[in-house]
Design a protein around this motif. Structure first.
Motif, mmCIF file in Angstrom:
data_model
loop_
_atom_site.group_PDB
_atom_site.id
_atom_site.type_symbol
_atom_site.label_atom_id
_atom_site.label_comp_id
_atom_site.label_asym_id
_atom_site.label_seq_id
_atom_site.Cartn_x
_atom_site.Cartn_y
_atom_site.Cartn_z
ATOM 1 N N MET A 1 -7.824 -2.147 -1.209
ATOM 2 C CA MET A 1 -8.808 -2.315 -1.265
ATOM 3 C C MET A 1 -10.077 -0.953 -1.278
ATOM 4 N N ILE A 2 -10.058 -0.063 -2.478
ATOM 5 C CA ILE A 2 -11.907 0.906 -2.020
ATOM 6 C C ILE A 2 -12.951 0.772 -3.501
ATOM 7 N N PHE A 3 -13.744 0.050 -2.855
ATOM 8 C CA PHE A 3 -15.026 0.865 -2.526
ATOM 9 C C PHE A 3 -15.718 2.761 -2.815
ATOM 10 N N GLY A 147 -5.199 2.763 0.212
ATOM 11 C CA GLY A 147 -6.888 1.997 0.390
ATOM 12 C C GLY A 147 -7.095 3.107 0.624
ATOM 13 N N ALA A 148 -7.125 4.656 1.142
ATOM 14 C CA ALA A 148 -7.906 5.900 1.129
ATOM 15 C C ALA A 148 -8.051 6.280 0.034
ATOM 16 N N MET A 149 -9.026 7.123 -0.216
ATOM 17 C CA MET A 149 -10.382 7.551 -0.480
ATOM 18 C C MET A 149 -9.818 9.631 -0.357
ATOM 19 N N MET A 150 -8.746 10.213 -1.129
ATOM 20 C CA MET A 150 -9.355 11.268 -0.508
ATOM 21 C C MET A 150 -10.434 11.992 -0.272
ATOM 22 N N PRO A 151 -10.926 13.357 -0.308
ATOM 23 C CA PRO A 151 -11.939 14.236 -0.468
ATOM 24 C C PRO A 151 -12.349 14.212 -2.158
ATOM 25 N N LYS A 152 -10.683 14.878 -2.138
ATOM 26 C CA LYS A 152 -11.014 15.284 -3.999
ATOM 27 C C LYS A 152 -10.867 14.032 -4.999
ATOM 28 N N GLY A 153 -11.160 12.693 -4.049
ATOM 29 C CA GLY A 153 -11.299 11.657 -5.095
ATOM 30 C C GLY A 153 -10.037 11.184 -5.180
ATOM 31 N N ASN A 154 -9.084 11.799 -4.726
ATOM 32 C CA ASN A 154 -7.163 10.859 -4.847
ATOM 33 C C ASN A 154 -7.248 9.907 -4.111
ATOM 34 N N LEU A 161 8.890 8.155 -4.110
ATOM 35 C CA LEU A 161 8.913 9.504 -4.339
ATOM 36 C C LEU A 161 10.904 9.944 -4.428
ATOM 37 N N ARG A 162 11.483 9.814 -5.839
ATOM 38 C CA ARG A 162 12.693 10.013 -5.420
ATOM 39 C C ARG A 162 13.562 9.037 -4.614
ATOM 40 N N GLY A 163 13.023 7.429 -5.192
ATOM 41 C CA GLY A 163 13.873 6.054 -5.322
ATOM 42 C C GLY A 163 13.556 5.509 -3.446
ATOM 43 N N GLU A 164 12.534 6.572 -2.891
ATOM 44 C CA GLU A 164 12.377 6.554 -1.422
ATOM 45 C C GLU A 164 10.781 5.779 -1.592
ATOM 46 N N LYS A 165 10.780 4.536 -0.953
ATOM 47 C CA LYS A 165 9.222 4.064 -0.639
ATOM 48 C C LYS A 165 8.462 4.721 0.392
ATOM 49 N N SER A 166 7.045 4.572 0.170
ATOM 50 C CA SER A 166 6.007 5.927 0.708
ATOM 51 C C SER A 166 4.585 4.771 0.411
ATOM 52 N N PHE A 167 4.354 5.029 2.284
ATOM 53 C CA PHE A 167 3.546 3.898 2.409
ATOM 54 C C PHE A 167 1.965 4.607 2.583
ATOM 55 N N GLY A 168 1.323 6.067 2.487
ATOM 56 C CA GLY A 168 0.728 6.137 2.885
ATOM 57 C C GLY A 168 1.200 8.526 2.898
#
Length: 208
Positions: A1-3, A147-154, A161-168
């Motif tokens: 959840m991102i506000f 749930g994080a929002m990077m400074p540039k809005g990402n 990534l290429r078939g491997e799960k990534s959680f952050g």
């Protein structure tokens, strides 16, 4: 959840991002000052837009914001008043924390990516696929969790990534918009005495 809220550029609209919609087709249902954004195929809610949110409560910060339980309760009252049955859940867990790479193996389908197991709290480890040239077992760095929002809005969501799960994402100084960030590639390197799971504090974790 991102506000997220940016009155100067977007208007008096609180955007509540529930999940990553990817490239799926979306539709919108609006009732009063509340708009529900949902997947056209399944009807699953992916976001809410609360217009004229300052009529409910004041928001001083910009970008990603964190609301109190009372503010979220007020949002849910507004949703109910407009005839929506779903509720917004308040997620107050820190989204940028100190992490430590505890395991790392080369990605089987890449010549530069690594699959890292990263400790981000007591008894909590997440898998992150990263291409940082300075990644190594034992490195402590800053991790942006789902749930994080990077400074540039990402926005950071679970992905692959290429078939491997990534959680952050393990973050570089530039990605965190830190002052005097070096232009070379690589995640931020913290001292060994930093405690895993500690919320990110630029004053504490960046001295360049």
């Amino acid at each position: 959840m991102i506000f997220t809220y940016n009155k100067e550029h977007v208007g008096d609209v609180l955007m509540v991002i529930v999940k990553n919609s990817g490239d799926a087709k979306l539709d919108v249902e609006r009732k009063g000052n509340v708009a529900r954004v949902f997947l056209k195929e399944t009807g699953e809610t992916v976001a809410w837009n609360i217009f004229e949110v300052s009529s409910l409560f004041e928001i001083e910060n910009r970008g990603q914001i964190f609301l109190t339980d009372d503010q979220v309760a007020r949002l849910n009252q507004e949703l109910q008043a407009q005839g929506f049955t779903e509720e917004i859940i308040n997620d107050k867990e820190p989204k940028f924390v100190v992490g430590e790479i505890v395991e790392m193996v080369a990605h089987p389908d890449s010549d530069h990516l690594n699959i890292c197991q990263v400790a981000v709290g007591n008894d909590k480890t997440v898998q992150i696929v990263a291409g940082a040239p300075n990644a190594r077992v034992g490195l402590k760095t800053i991790v942006a969790l789902p749930g994080a929002m990077m400074p540039k809005g990402n926005l950071i969501f679970p992905g692959e990534l290429r078939g491997e799960k990534s959680f952050g994402m393990m973050c570089s100084p530039r990605e965190l918009a830190l002052p005097n960030a070096p232009q070379r590639r690589g995640v931020i390197e913290l001292s060994d005495d930093q405690v895993v799971g500690t919320p990110f504090d630029p004053a504490k974790h960046w001295t360049a």
